[in-house]
Design an enzyme around this catalytic site. Structure first.
Site, PDB file in Angstrom:
ATOM      1  N   LYS A 171       0.863  -1.190   0.000  1.00  0.00           N
ATOM      2  CA  LYS A 171       0.000   0.000   0.000  1.00  0.00           C
ATOM      3  C   LYS A 171       0.893   1.231   0.000  1.00  0.00           C
ATOM      4  CE  LYS A 171      -2.051   3.153   2.424  1.00  0.00           C
ATOM      5  NZ  LYS A 171      -1.902   4.334   1.606  1.00  0.00           N
ATOM      6  N   GLU A 245       8.812   1.024  11.438  1.00  0.00           N
ATOM      7  CA  GLU A 245       9.905   1.989  11.187  1.00  0.00           C
ATOM      8  C   GLU A 245       9.279   3.363  11.279  1.00  0.00           C
ATOM      9  OE1 GLU A 245      13.042   1.271  10.522  1.00  0.00           O
ATOM     10  OE2 GLU A 245      12.893  -0.881  10.227  1.00  0.00           O
ATOM     11  N   CYS A 281      13.555  10.485   7.296  1.00  0.00           N
ATOM     12  CA  CYS A 281      13.312  10.080   8.696  1.00  0.00           C
ATOM     13  C   CYS A 281      14.569  10.282   9.524  1.00  0.00           C
ATOM     14  CB  CYS A 281      12.842   8.640   8.760  1.00  0.00           C
ATOM     15  SG  CYS A 281      13.903   7.535   7.838  1.00  0.00           S
ATOM     16  N   GLU A 380       9.194  15.853  15.794  1.00  0.00           N
ATOM     17  CA  GLU A 380       9.692  15.750  14.418  1.00  0.00           C
ATOM     18  C   GLU A 380       9.169  16.930  13.597  1.00  0.00           C
ATOM     19  OE1 GLU A 380       8.201  12.515  11.864  1.00  0.00           O
ATOM     20  OE2 GLU A 380      10.303  11.939  11.595  1.00  0.00           O
TER      21      GLU A 380
HETATM   22  P1  NAD Z   1       1.948   8.446   7.718  1.00  0.00           P
HETATM   23  O1  NAD Z   1       2.032   7.686   8.980  1.00  0.00           O
HETATM   24  O2  NAD Z   1       0.977   9.558   7.628  1.00  0.00           O
HETATM   25  O3  NAD Z   1       1.565   7.457   6.506  1.00  0.00           O
HETATM   26  C1  NAD Z   1       2.337   6.352   6.181  1.00  0.00           C
HETATM   27  C2  NAD Z   1       1.463   5.323   5.472  1.00  0.00           C
HETATM   28  O4  NAD Z   1       0.486   4.842   6.391  1.00  0.00           O
HETATM   29  C3  NAD Z   1       0.694   5.870   4.284  1.00  0.00           C
HETATM   30  O5  NAD Z   1       0.661   4.902   3.263  1.00  0.00           O
HETATM   31  C4  NAD Z   1      -0.694   6.091   4.860  1.00  0.00           C
HETATM   32  O6  NAD Z   1      -1.716   6.050   3.899  1.00  0.00           O
HETATM   33  C5  NAD Z   1      -0.794   4.912   5.799  1.00  0.00           C
HETATM   34  N1  NAD Z   1      -1.795   5.084   6.863  1.00  0.00           N
HETATM   35  C6  NAD Z   1      -2.278   6.234   7.392  1.00  0.00           C
HETATM   36  N2  NAD Z   1      -3.198   5.967   8.337  1.00  0.00           N
HETATM   37  C7  NAD Z   1      -3.273   4.618   8.426  1.00  0.00           C
HETATM   38  C8  NAD Z   1      -4.041   3.728   9.223  1.00  0.00           C
HETATM   39  N3  NAD Z   1      -4.923   4.172  10.121  1.00  0.00           N
HETATM   40  N4  NAD Z   1      -3.875   2.401   9.060  1.00  0.00           N
HETATM   41  C9  NAD Z   1      -2.990   1.934   8.171  1.00  0.00           C
HETATM   42  N5  NAD Z   1      -2.241   2.721   7.360  1.00  0.00           N
HETATM   43  C10 NAD Z   1      -2.381   4.049   7.498  1.00  0.00           C
HETATM   44  O7  NAD Z   1       3.425   8.927   7.392  1.00  0.00           O
HETATM   45  P2  NAD Z   1       3.928   9.814   6.150  1.00  0.00           P
HETATM   46  O8  NAD Z   1       3.555  11.224   6.348  1.00  0.00           O
HETATM   47  O9  NAD Z   1       3.551   9.140   4.876  1.00  0.00           O
HETATM   48  O10 NAD Z   1       5.516   9.663   6.293  1.00  0.00           O
HETATM   49  C11 NAD Z   1       6.288  10.487   7.100  1.00  0.00           C
HETATM   50  C12 NAD Z   1       6.654   9.763   8.381  1.00  0.00           C
HETATM   51  O11 NAD Z   1       7.334   8.554   8.073  1.00  0.00           O
HETATM   52  C13 NAD Z   1       7.603  10.549   9.244  1.00  0.00           C
HETATM   53  O12 NAD Z   1       7.218  10.451  10.587  1.00  0.00           O
HETATM   54  C14 NAD Z   1       8.940   9.842   9.036  1.00  0.00           C
HETATM   55  O13 NAD Z   1       9.852   9.982  10.091  1.00  0.00           O
HETATM   56  C15 NAD Z   1       8.496   8.441   8.874  1.00  0.00           C
HETATM   57  N6  NAD Z   1       9.520   7.662   8.182  1.00  0.00           N
HETATM   58  C16 NAD Z   1      10.221   6.744   8.897  1.00  0.00           C
HETATM   59  C17 NAD Z   1      11.232   6.011   8.286  1.00  0.00           C
HETATM   60  C18 NAD Z   1      12.015   4.977   9.043  1.00  0.00           C
HETATM   61  O14 NAD Z   1      12.692   4.175   8.403  1.00  0.00           O
HETATM   62  N7  NAD Z   1      11.977   4.939  10.361  1.00  0.00           N
HETATM   63  C19 NAD Z   1      11.505   6.232   6.930  1.00  0.00           C
HETATM   64  C20 NAD Z   1      10.772   7.188   6.239  1.00  0.00           C
HETATM   65  C21 NAD Z   1       9.760   7.885   6.869  1.00  0.00           C
END
Ligand code: NAD
Length: 487
Positions: A171, A245, A281, A380
């Site tokens: 997804k 992650e 991240c 963050e």
């Molecule tokens: P997000 O949590 O908003 O979304 C991530 C994914 O989760 C998307 O595909 C979204 O549609 C899905 N999602 C949202 N609500 C959901 C739910 N209730 N159930 C299941 N899936 C759901 O994050 P984002 O804005 O896309 O990404 C940025 C974040 O990701 C930042 O916090 C960043 O630090 C983190 N990040 C972490 C790493 C790592 O390796 N630790 C790497 C990259 C990004």
């Protein structure tokens, strides 16, 4: 409209609506992806479940060849995918070329690891017995992805999951589904139908349907802490394996010895904090500079950052692209405003870039007089901001680094081996970078401690996340045991 990828075919599924995808540099519509539903998730999981036995029992060398073919196909569409990524995610083209290099080489790395690793043979309790540990795939893995590195983070999950014999349902983020859909049709089309599926849509609809599905045994998720917590709360009663992650608030410490190598420290920091407009991240989000050099360092950093070029990632010579979306840009503004009100001073940047009529651009920003009462040093920010805070001695620097709930990465700029040792032994973070921030290694585990979630990608550890272990105890030669009944 770009279709989803389910059971080896492009399909619109039962989606009745589309999700528009914007180019963040121009705010123009770049395309549309189907707004998938729970029914689409069911179809994808069913296909992945049906494909599982064929895939898990395929000889490992054959699976490895198919994964190398994924890498070959990405390579042969390299330029097209790099341009699409740039239009969809915004970061400059060279950064997307690097993302694609990482994507295809991750498939190569795990193709080989999967061919090599199946478990271990262990000493038996009795000479007539055999004991061994098998690494088995779980079954169907749900991979839920963010927008900042859509293909790289997909590969860090999908390549090890497939190499271990699992099948997957991906997804992608609703903000960046197009590059994943394009990659699926060009690079996954030779895999047996159902081994890889892509369902697009919103998190609460498609993401949660995947998390709730009883046949999805593993959820591999990269994204925010809040979404990770939501997923964990849904998955807990089903005892699903979670691979999380989550976010970071990575510190960088500039050692006192860097007064002699200010240029290296300034440029290393600017890269670590501003890469992908600070939307990594592992972006450096808070910086501790020894008080003896604080003022000079801040001046040199401000001078360097003010020379960086902001613009459309497809234009030559652009260092920093736009942010992904308006709500992320507003969050950066809120953090800067809070810091200003609490006494921080902006040396460079600090606001929206006014030279562009459209696009989610934000000026690369340097802040001084930051402290831990400010949101910008605690939550963050995920934007192009570098807040600087002085420290008196190294113990204080380490204490400040650890003053956070998150623990993804941490960087130190220093050539003093005694400081380096104190740093990597005492800072609580999944990756420690010394003098070369943000450089990953295919063979080195990547992931975070504390509330960053504890999952690990890359390396042997990133493969083992997708394997369940089974111990087999086999008595070949023995008969009735003296320790059986009756006593
Ligand atoms: P997000 O949590 O908003 O979304 C991530 C994914 O989760 C998307 O595909 C979204 O549609 C899905 N999602 C949202 N609500 C959901 C739910 N209730 N159930 C299941 N899936 C759901 O994050 P984002 O804005 O896309 O990404 C940025 C974040 O990701 C930042 O916090 C960043 O630090 C983190 N990040 C972490 C790493 C790592 O390796 N630790 C790497 C990259 C990004």
């Amino acid at each position: 409209m770009t279709d989803m990828w389910i059971n080896g075919k492009k399909t619109r599924g039962v989606a009745r609506e589309d999700i528009p995808v914007l180019n963040p540099a121009t705010e123009d519509a770049l395309g549309h992806a189907p707004r998938g539903t729970g029914e689409d998730v069911n179809a994808a999981v069913e296909a992945a479940q049906a494909a599982f036995d064929e895939w898990r029992f395929m000889p490992a060398w054959e699976r490895a060849n198919l994964l190398h073919e994924v890498a070959d196909k990405i390579h042969s569409h390299f330029d097209e995918l790099a341009i699409l990524l740039t239009k969809e995610e915004g970061k400059p083209l060279p950064e997307n070329e690097e993302e694609l290099d990482w994507t295809l080489n991750t498939f190569r790395y795990y193709a080989e690891l999967g061919r090599h690793d199946r478990g271990r043979f262990i000493p038996p309790g009795d000479p007539g017995q055999i004991n061994f540990v098998i690494k088995e795939p779980y079954g169907v893995v749900g991979c839920i992805l963010p927008w900042n590195y859509p293909l790289l983070l997909m590969a860090w999950k999908v390549a090890p999951a497939l190499a271990a014999g699992n099948t997957v349902v991906i997804k992608p983020s609703e903000l960046t589904p197009l590059s994943t859909l394009r990659l699926a049709e060009i690079a996954f089309d030779h895999l047996p139908a159902g081994v890889v599926n892509v369902v697009t849509g919103y998190g609460p609809e498609v993401g949660e349907a995947l998390v709730r599905h009883p046949d999805v045994r593993v959820i591999a998720f990269t994204g925010s802490v809040a979404t990770g917590q939501r997923i964990a709360s849904i998955a807990a009663p089903m005892m699903k394996k979670l691979h999380l992650e989550l976010g970071g608030k990575d510190p960088m410490v500039i050692g006192p010895d860097m007064a002699d190598e200010m240029d290296m420290a300034v440029r290393g920091l600017a890269y670590a904090a501003l890469l992908n407009a600070g939307q990594v991240c592992t972006s450096t989000e808070r910086v501790y500079v020894h008080e003896s050099m604080y003022a000079t360092f801040a001046e040199e950093l401000a001078a360097f950052v003010s020379g960086l070029r902001l613009g459309n990632g497809l234009d030559e010579g652009v260092d920093i692209g736009p942010m992904i979306e308006e709500r992320f840009r507003s969050k950066v503004e809120r953090h800067i405003e809070d810091a200003r009100q609490k006494g921080a001073q902006v040396l460079v940047g600090g606001g929206r870039a006014t030279q562009f009529e459209r696009g989610f651009f934000f000026e690369p920003t340097v802040l001084v007089h930051a402290n831990h009462d400010m949101i910008i040093m605690r939550e963050e920010t995920f934007g192009p901001v570098i807040p600087l805070m002085p420290y008196r001695d190294f113990d204080e620097a380490i204490r400040l680094c650890n003053d956070t709930d998150l623990g993804l990465g941490a960087s130190l700029m220093s050539r003093d081996a005694r400081l380096v040792k104190r740093f990597f032994e005492n800072v609580k973070a999944g990756t420690i970078w010394i003098n070369d921030p943000l450089t990953d290694n295919y063979a080195g585990p990547f992931g975070g401690m504390k509330m960053t979630g504890g999952g690990r990608e890359l390396g042997q550890e990133g493969f083992d996340e997708f394997c369940e272990v089974k111990h087999v105890h086999w008595d070949i030669e023995g008969g009735v045991k003296e320790y059986w009944y009756p006593y």
